[in-house]
Design a protein around this motif. Sequence first.
Motif, PDB file in Angstrom:
ATOM      1  N   THR A 107       0.814  -1.207   0.000  1.00 25.92           N
ATOM      2  CA  THR A 107       0.000   0.000   0.000  1.00 25.92           C
ATOM      3  C   THR A 107       0.858   1.273   0.000  1.00 25.92           C
ATOM      4  OG1 THR A 107      -0.114  -0.176   2.413  1.00 25.92           O
ATOM      5  CG2 THR A 107      -1.951  -1.087   1.153  1.00 25.92           C
ATOM      6  N   PRO A 108       0.329   2.363  -0.553  1.00 24.69           N
ATOM      7  CA  PRO A 108       1.059   3.630  -0.557  1.00 24.69           C
ATOM      8  C   PRO A 108       1.394   4.077   0.871  1.00 24.69           C
ATOM      9  CG  PRO A 108      -0.805   3.733  -2.059  1.00 24.69           C
ATOM     10  CD  PRO A 108      -0.957   2.462  -1.284  1.00 24.69           C
ATOM     11  N   GLY A 109       2.624   4.587   1.050  1.00 18.11           N
ATOM     12  CA  GLY A 109       3.040   5.097   2.349  1.00 18.11           C
ATOM     13  C   GLY A 109       3.507   4.040   3.333  1.00 18.11           C
ATOM     14  N   SER A 110       3.519   2.786   2.930  1.00 14.64           N
ATOM     15  CA  SER A 110       3.869   1.699   3.849  1.00 14.64           C
ATOM     16  C   SER A 110       5.379   1.516   3.985  1.00 14.64           C
ATOM     17  CB  SER A 110       3.233   0.388   3.368  1.00 14.64           C
ATOM     18  OG  SER A 110       3.698   0.062   2.064  1.00 14.64           O
ATOM     19  N   THR A 111       5.754   0.680   4.959  1.00 16.47           N
ATOM     20  CA  THR A 111       7.152   0.325   5.184  1.00 16.47           C
ATOM     21  C   THR A 111       7.347  -1.143   4.827  1.00 16.47           C
ATOM     22  OG1 THR A 111       7.451   1.954   6.949  1.00 16.47           O
ATOM     23  CG2 THR A 111       8.983   0.105   6.912  1.00 16.47           C
ATOM     24  N   CYS A 112       8.367  -1.422   4.016  1.00 16.02           N
ATOM     25  CA  CYS A 112       8.633  -2.787   3.556  1.00 16.02           C
ATOM     26  C   CYS A 112      10.059  -3.198   3.906  1.00 16.02           C
ATOM     27  CB  CYS A 112       8.457  -2.887   2.045  1.00 16.02           C
ATOM     28  SG  CYS A 112       6.839  -2.397   1.429  1.00 16.02           S
ATOM     29  N   ALA A 113      10.261  -4.503   4.115  1.00 15.61           N
ATOM     30  CA  ALA A 113      11.595  -5.062   4.297  1.00 15.61           C
ATOM     31  C   ALA A 113      11.771  -6.189   3.291  1.00 15.61           C
ATOM     32  CB  ALA A 113      11.785  -5.592   5.716  1.00 15.61           C
ATOM     33  N   VAL A 114      12.903  -6.170   2.588  1.00 14.68           N
ATOM     34  CA  VAL A 114      13.182  -7.188   1.572  1.00 14.68           C
ATOM     35  C   VAL A 114      14.446  -7.934   1.973  1.00 14.68           C
ATOM     36  CG1 VAL A 114      13.619  -7.617  -0.868  1.00 14.68           C
ATOM     37  CG2 VAL A 114      12.118  -5.721  -0.188  1.00 14.68           C
ATOM     38  N   SER A 175      11.225   0.350  12.551  1.00 12.01           N
ATOM     39  CA  SER A 175       9.919   0.678  11.989  1.00 12.01           C
ATOM     40  C   SER A 175       8.872   1.016  13.035  1.00 12.01           C
ATOM     41  CB  SER A 175       9.423  -0.496  11.129  1.00 12.01           C
ATOM     42  OG  SER A 175       9.354  -1.684  11.902  1.00 12.01           O
ATOM     43  N   GLY A 176       9.282   1.097  14.294  1.00 12.37           N
ATOM     44  CA  GLY A 176       8.342   1.467  15.336  1.00 12.37           C
ATOM     45  C   GLY A 176       7.314   0.398  15.648  1.00 12.37           C
ATOM     46  N   GLY A 177       7.744  -0.864  15.645  1.00 14.17           N
ATOM     47  CA  GLY A 177       6.840  -1.950  16.004  1.00 14.17           C
ATOM     48  C   GLY A 177       6.711  -3.061  14.981  1.00 14.17           C
ATOM     49  N   GLY A 178       7.304  -2.880  13.835  1.00 12.29           N
ATOM     50  CA  GLY A 178       7.226  -3.906  12.798  1.00 12.29           C
ATOM     51  C   GLY A 178       6.888  -3.313  11.447  1.00 12.29           C
ATOM     52  N   VAL A 179       7.429  -3.896  10.401  1.00  9.36           N
ATOM     53  CA  VAL A 179       7.166  -3.390   9.052  1.00  9.36           C
ATOM     54  C   VAL A 179       5.765  -3.823   8.607  1.00  9.36           C
ATOM     55  CG1 VAL A 179       9.612  -3.417   8.459  1.00  9.36           C
ATOM     56  CG2 VAL A 179       8.201  -5.427   7.922  1.00  9.36           C
ATOM     57  N   ASP A 180       5.231  -3.117   7.642  1.00  5.21           N
ATOM     58  CA  ASP A 180       3.911  -3.473   7.117  1.00  5.21           C
ATOM     59  C   ASP A 180       3.980  -4.709   6.221  1.00  5.21           C
ATOM     60  OD1 ASP A 180       2.480  -1.103   8.158  1.00  5.21           O
ATOM     61  OD2 ASP A 180       3.790  -0.014   6.780  1.00  5.21           O
ATOM     62  N   PHE A 181       5.068  -4.795   5.432  1.00  5.28           N
ATOM     63  CA  PHE A 181       5.230  -5.909   4.498  1.00  5.28           C
ATOM     64  C   PHE A 181       6.683  -6.378   4.520  1.00  5.28           C
ATOM     65  CE2 PHE A 181       1.977  -3.040   2.859  1.00  5.28           C
ATOM     66  CZ  PHE A 181       0.902  -3.906   2.643  1.00  5.28           C
ATOM     67  N   SER A 182       6.884  -7.691   4.525  1.00  2.00           N
ATOM     68  CA  SER A 182       8.239  -8.230   4.423  1.00  2.00           C
ATOM     69  C   SER A 182       8.255  -9.327   3.371  1.00  2.00           C
ATOM     70  CB  SER A 182       8.725  -8.770   5.773  1.00  2.00           C
ATOM     71  OG  SER A 182       8.014  -9.944   6.143  1.00  2.00           O
ATOM     72  N   PHE A 183       9.425  -9.504   2.769  1.00  3.26           N
ATOM     73  CA  PHE A 183       9.589 -10.470   1.681  1.00  3.26           C
ATOM     74  C   PHE A 183      10.867 -11.261   1.901  1.00  3.26           C
ATOM     75  CE2 PHE A 183       7.307  -6.763   0.303  1.00  3.26           C
ATOM     76  CZ  PHE A 183       6.235  -7.263  -0.426  1.00  3.26           C
ATOM     77  N   GLU A 184      10.749 -12.580   1.889  1.00  2.65           N
ATOM     78  CA  GLU A 184      11.926 -13.432   2.015  1.00  2.65           C
ATOM     79  C   GLU A 184      12.309 -13.907   0.626  1.00  2.65           C
ATOM     80  OE1 GLU A 184      14.693 -16.710   2.864  1.00  2.65           O
ATOM     81  OE2 GLU A 184      13.078 -16.518   1.422  1.00  2.65           O
ATOM     82  N   VAL A 185      13.461 -13.430   0.146  1.00  2.38           N
ATOM     83  CA  VAL A 185      13.892 -13.747  -1.215  1.00  2.38           C
ATOM     84  C   VAL A 185      15.273 -14.403  -1.181  1.00  2.38           C
ATOM     85  CG1 VAL A 185      13.729 -12.849  -3.568  1.00  2.38           C
ATOM     86  CG2 VAL A 185      12.806 -11.507  -1.711  1.00  2.38           C
ATOM     87  N   VAL A 186      15.519 -15.171  -0.130  1.00  2.00           N
ATOM     88  CA  VAL A 186      16.795 -15.852   0.049  1.00  2.00           C
ATOM     89  C   VAL A 186      16.635 -17.352  -0.175  1.00  2.00           C
ATOM     90  CG1 VAL A 186      18.728 -16.277   1.622  1.00  2.00           C
ATOM     91  CG2 VAL A 186      17.497 -14.096   1.723  1.00  2.00           C
ATOM     92  N   ALA A 202      -0.048  -7.257  14.335  1.00  2.00           N
ATOM     93  CA  ALA A 202      -1.502  -7.252  14.182  1.00  2.00           C
ATOM     94  C   ALA A 202      -1.961  -7.299  12.729  1.00  2.00           C
ATOM     95  CB  ALA A 202      -2.100  -6.025  14.864  1.00  2.00           C
ATOM     96  N   TYR A 203      -1.151  -6.743  11.821  1.00  5.51           N
ATOM     97  CA  TYR A 203      -1.613  -6.669  10.432  1.00  5.51           C
ATOM     98  C   TYR A 203      -0.506  -6.850   9.402  1.00  5.51           C
ATOM     99  CZ  TYR A 203       0.014  -1.895  11.296  1.00  5.51           C
ATOM    100  OH  TYR A 203       0.769  -0.813  11.663  1.00  5.51           O
ATOM    101  N   GLY A 204       0.699  -7.163   9.839  1.00  2.00           N
ATOM    102  CA  GLY A 204       1.809  -7.322   8.903  1.00  2.00           C
ATOM    103  C   GLY A 204       1.604  -8.485   7.945  1.00  2.00           C
TER     104      GLY A 204
END
Length: 284
Positions: A107-114, A175-186, A202-204
């Motif tokens: 989503t727009p404005g979200s925080t992601c970890a790759v 990220s102040g409690g957890g990222v919104d989206f994370s991706f495991e590409v390993v 709660a919603y990640g």
Amino acid sequence: MVASGVCRSDDHVTSGNFVTPLPVIAGHEAAGIVESIGEGVTAVKPGIELLLGEGNFLSTSTFSQYTVVDEISVVKIDAAAPLEKVCLIGCGFTTGYGSAIEVAKVTPGSTCAVFGLGGVGLSVVMGCKAAGAARIIGVDINKDKYAKAKQVGATECISPQDFKKPIHEVLKEMSGGGVDFSFEVVGQLDTMVAALASCQEAYGVSVIVGVPPDSQNLSVNPMLLLGGRTWTGAIFGGFKSKDSVPKLVTDFMAKKYSFDPLITHVLPFEKINEAFDLLRSGKR
């Protein structure tokens, strides 16, 4: 066959991570030109350029000068498309980009970890950026990957080796409690759990993109899911290849995205073993 990418999935065949009946011709990320068709084939005709879509690589076998495939494995694309570039749509780019756009629905404005900044991980970053993510954190122990990750949209990059605490705790603090989206590409079990744990509880949403080691099972604490996290995965970025691949090629031709950052080397077919050495060394 005109051009074929080298995918980690192909390397899994040679290493034994994919238990595959031998003999076999690997390769599944390619573009070429139809030379002839069999009886009843209507989707393509000789002379039309084509892209071999994702699926079981055994149904495409692109590490060859010629290959014979079922009609379902062929997609007609724009004849003006540069095959040495759009072959990446046959797997790597689409798998990563779609994981962000189609599967996670960033989503727009979200925080992601790759997690993992190889070719597919960079494609995830590109997808997160296209979706409007405000913060994209790349995670990789190979710092040589950072410059290119930032070039395609990562806002910062970190290495788990630079911290004393587990990487999921680092990401939660960042990220102040957890990222919104994370991706495991390993494609490793420990990073899959770390990616899940780095999400907001709660919603990640965490997406498994990397192929796990064959015949290994994952043990996970269900409390990681009880709060409301979503853990998912998909093949080919959630795209339906017959419908989506021609559109992705059209978007490429319209300069919606560039594959130049994803292509580090272009080698003749005779140097395929050199290409695999580059893959394993982390230099492609």
